[in-house]
Design a protein around this motif. Structure first.
Motif, PDB file in Angstrom:
ATOM      1  N   PHE A   1      63.349 133.514 -27.210  1.00  0.00           N
ATOM      2  CA  PHE A   1      63.920 133.139 -28.497  1.00  0.00           C
ATOM      3  C   PHE A   1      63.264 131.846 -28.954  1.00  0.00           C
ATOM      4  O   PHE A   1      62.727 131.079 -28.169  1.00  0.00           O
ATOM      5  N   GLY A   2      63.271 131.659 -30.250  1.00  0.00           N
ATOM      6  CA  GLY A   2      62.667 130.469 -30.834  1.00  0.00           C
ATOM      7  C   GLY A   2      63.566 129.887 -31.902  1.00  0.00           C
ATOM      8  O   GLY A   2      64.449 130.560 -32.441  1.00  0.00           O
ATOM      9  N   TYR A   3      63.328 128.635 -32.199  1.00  0.00           N
ATOM     10  CA  TYR A   3      64.083 127.942 -33.232  1.00  0.00           C
ATOM     11  C   TYR A   3      63.096 127.239 -34.153  1.00  0.00           C
ATOM     12  O   TYR A   3      62.284 126.424 -33.699  1.00  0.00           O
ATOM     13  N   ASN A   4      63.130 127.583 -35.429  1.00  0.00           N
ATOM     14  CA  ASN A   4      62.278 126.966 -36.426  1.00  0.00           C
ATOM     15  C   ASN A   4      62.891 125.617 -36.800  1.00  0.00           C
ATOM     16  O   ASN A   4      63.917 125.553 -37.457  1.00  0.00           O
ATOM     17  N   MET A   5      62.222 124.536 -36.375  1.00  0.00           N
ATOM     18  CA  MET A   5      62.773 123.197 -36.551  1.00  0.00           C
ATOM     19  C   MET A   5      62.428 122.576 -37.897  1.00  0.00           C
ATOM     20  O   MET A   5      62.933 121.513 -38.233  1.00  0.00           O
ATOM     21  N   GLY A   6      61.583 123.223 -38.645  1.00  0.00           N
ATOM     22  CA  GLY A   6      61.171 122.702 -39.948  1.00  0.00           C
ATOM     23  C   GLY A   6      60.047 123.567 -40.490  1.00  0.00           C
ATOM     24  O   GLY A   6      59.722 124.615 -39.935  1.00  0.00           O
ATOM     25  N   ALA A   7      59.427 123.111 -41.555  1.00  0.00           N
ATOM     26  CA  ALA A   7      58.356 123.879 -42.182  1.00  0.00           C
ATOM     27  C   ALA A   7      57.133 124.022 -41.276  1.00  0.00           C
ATOM     28  O   ALA A   7      56.411 125.014 -41.356  1.00  0.00           O
ATOM     29  N   ASN A   8      56.914 123.049 -40.388  1.00  0.00           N
ATOM     30  CA  ASN A   8      55.693 123.057 -39.578  1.00  0.00           C
ATOM     31  C   ASN A   8      55.930 122.974 -38.072  1.00  0.00           C
ATOM     32  O   ASN A   8      54.987 122.716 -37.327  1.00  0.00           O
ATOM     33  N   SER A   9      57.146 123.137 -37.603  1.00  0.00           N
ATOM     34  CA  SER A   9      57.387 123.008 -36.163  1.00  0.00           C
ATOM     35  C   SER A   9      58.347 124.088 -35.664  1.00  0.00           C
ATOM     36  O   SER A   9      59.238 124.519 -36.384  1.00  0.00           O
ATOM     37  N   MET A  10      58.133 124.501 -34.415  1.00  0.00           N
ATOM     38  CA  MET A  10      58.952 125.540 -33.809  1.00  0.00           C
ATOM     39  C   MET A  10      59.054 125.308 -32.299  1.00  0.00           C
ATOM     40  O   MET A  10      58.123 124.814 -31.672  1.00  0.00           O
ATOM     41  N   PHE A  11      60.198 125.637 -31.728  1.00  0.00           N
ATOM     42  CA  PHE A  11      60.420 125.562 -30.284  1.00  0.00           C
ATOM     43  C   PHE A  11      60.691 126.982 -29.781  1.00  0.00           C
ATOM     44  O   PHE A  11      61.512 127.700 -30.339  1.00  0.00           O
ATOM     45  N   ASN A  12      59.974 127.398 -28.726  1.00  0.00           N
ATOM     46  CA  ASN A  12      60.142 128.730 -28.133  1.00  0.00           C
ATOM     47  C   ASN A  12      60.485 128.603 -26.655  1.00  0.00           C
ATOM     48  O   ASN A  12      59.931 127.753 -25.952  1.00  0.00           O
ATOM     49  N   LEU A  13      61.364 129.477 -26.185  1.00  0.00           N
ATOM     50  CA  LEU A  13      61.731 129.562 -24.783  1.00  0.00           C
ATOM     51  C   LEU A  13      61.667 131.032 -24.386  1.00  0.00           C
ATOM     52  O   LEU A  13      62.231 131.880 -25.081  1.00  0.00           O
ATOM     53  N   ALA A  14      60.963 131.345 -23.288  1.00  0.00           N
ATOM     54  CA  ALA A  14      60.764 132.743 -22.897  1.00  0.00           C
ATOM     55  C   ALA A  14      60.913 132.916 -21.394  1.00  0.00           C
ATOM     56  O   ALA A  14      60.661 131.994 -20.614  1.00  0.00           O
ATOM     57  N   TYR A  15      61.316 134.113 -20.990  1.00  0.00           N
ATOM     58  CA  TYR A  15      61.375 134.508 -19.578  1.00  0.00           C
ATOM     59  C   TYR A  15      60.543 135.773 -19.432  1.00  0.00           C
ATOM     60  O   TYR A  15      60.732 136.738 -20.177  1.00  0.00           O
ATOM     61  N   GLN A  16      59.596 135.761 -18.486  1.00  0.00           N
ATOM     62  CA  GLN A  16      58.715 136.906 -18.282  1.00  0.00           C
ATOM     63  C   GLN A  16      58.894 137.449 -16.870  1.00  0.00           C
ATOM     64  O   GLN A  16      58.823 136.699 -15.896  1.00  0.00           O
ATOM     65  N   VAL A  17      59.120 138.761 -16.772  1.00  0.00           N
ATOM     66  CA  VAL A  17      59.264 139.456 -15.502  1.00  0.00           C
ATOM     67  C   VAL A  17      57.973 140.217 -15.245  1.00  0.00           C
ATOM     68  O   VAL A  17      57.461 140.902 -16.136  1.00  0.00           O
ATOM     69  N   THR A  18      57.432 140.098 -14.029  1.00  0.00           N
ATOM     70  CA  THR A  18      56.188 140.778 -13.698  1.00  0.00           C
ATOM     71  C   THR A  18      56.418 141.812 -12.613  1.00  0.00           C
ATOM     72  O   THR A  18      57.254 141.633 -11.736  1.00  0.00           O
ATOM     73  N   ASP A  19      55.663 142.890 -12.694  1.00  0.00           N
ATOM     74  CA  ASP A  19      55.716 143.967 -11.703  1.00  0.00           C
ATOM     75  C   ASP A  19      54.289 144.394 -11.415  1.00  0.00           C
ATOM     76  O   ASP A  19      53.628 144.985 -12.272  1.00  0.00           O
ATOM     77  N   HIS A  20      53.780 144.065 -10.231  1.00  0.00           N
ATOM     78  CA  HIS A  20      52.421 144.408  -9.836  1.00  0.00           C
ATOM     79  C   HIS A  20      52.482 145.417  -8.699  1.00  0.00           C
ATOM     80  O   HIS A  20      53.222 145.218  -7.743  1.00  0.00           O
ATOM     81  N   THR A  21      51.703 146.475  -8.798  1.00  0.00           N
ATOM     82  CA  THR A  21      51.658 147.466  -7.726  1.00  0.00           C
ATOM     83  C   THR A  21      50.254 147.595  -7.175  1.00  0.00           C
ATOM     84  O   THR A  21      49.272 147.458  -7.900  1.00  0.00           O
TER      85      THR A  21
END
Length: 72
Positions: free
Chosen positions: A32-52
């Motif tokens: 998810f992200g939050y648009n903090m203004g016209a030129n700035s943004m904060f993003n936070l993500a969680y990534q799950v990996t599966d390798h075989t």
């Protein structure tokens, strides 16, 4: 403004990749992200990996990433 994202990516090496034969890599991302203004943004993500078939094992896991963007 808030932004909600999800994505899925899969990569397959049919003929192998170097010494790693027929490997599959899968990545699922939730964020998810939050648009903090016209030129700035904060993003936070969680990534799950599966390798075989990576070096004979099955290493799986996940990580959290944060990103602050300023456009000028």
């Amino acid at each position: 403004a808030w932004d909600l994202t999800t994505s899925f990516e899969t990569t397959e090496f049919k003929e192998g990749f170097g010494t790693i034969a027929n490997s599959t890599y899968k990545f699922t991302t939730f964020g998810f992200g939050y648009n903090m203004g016209a030129n700035s943004m904060f993003n936070l993500a969680y990534q799950v990996t599966d390798h075989t078939n990576v070096l004979g094992g099955n290493p799986n896991g996940g990580f959290i990433a944060a990103q602050f963007t300023v456009k000028f």
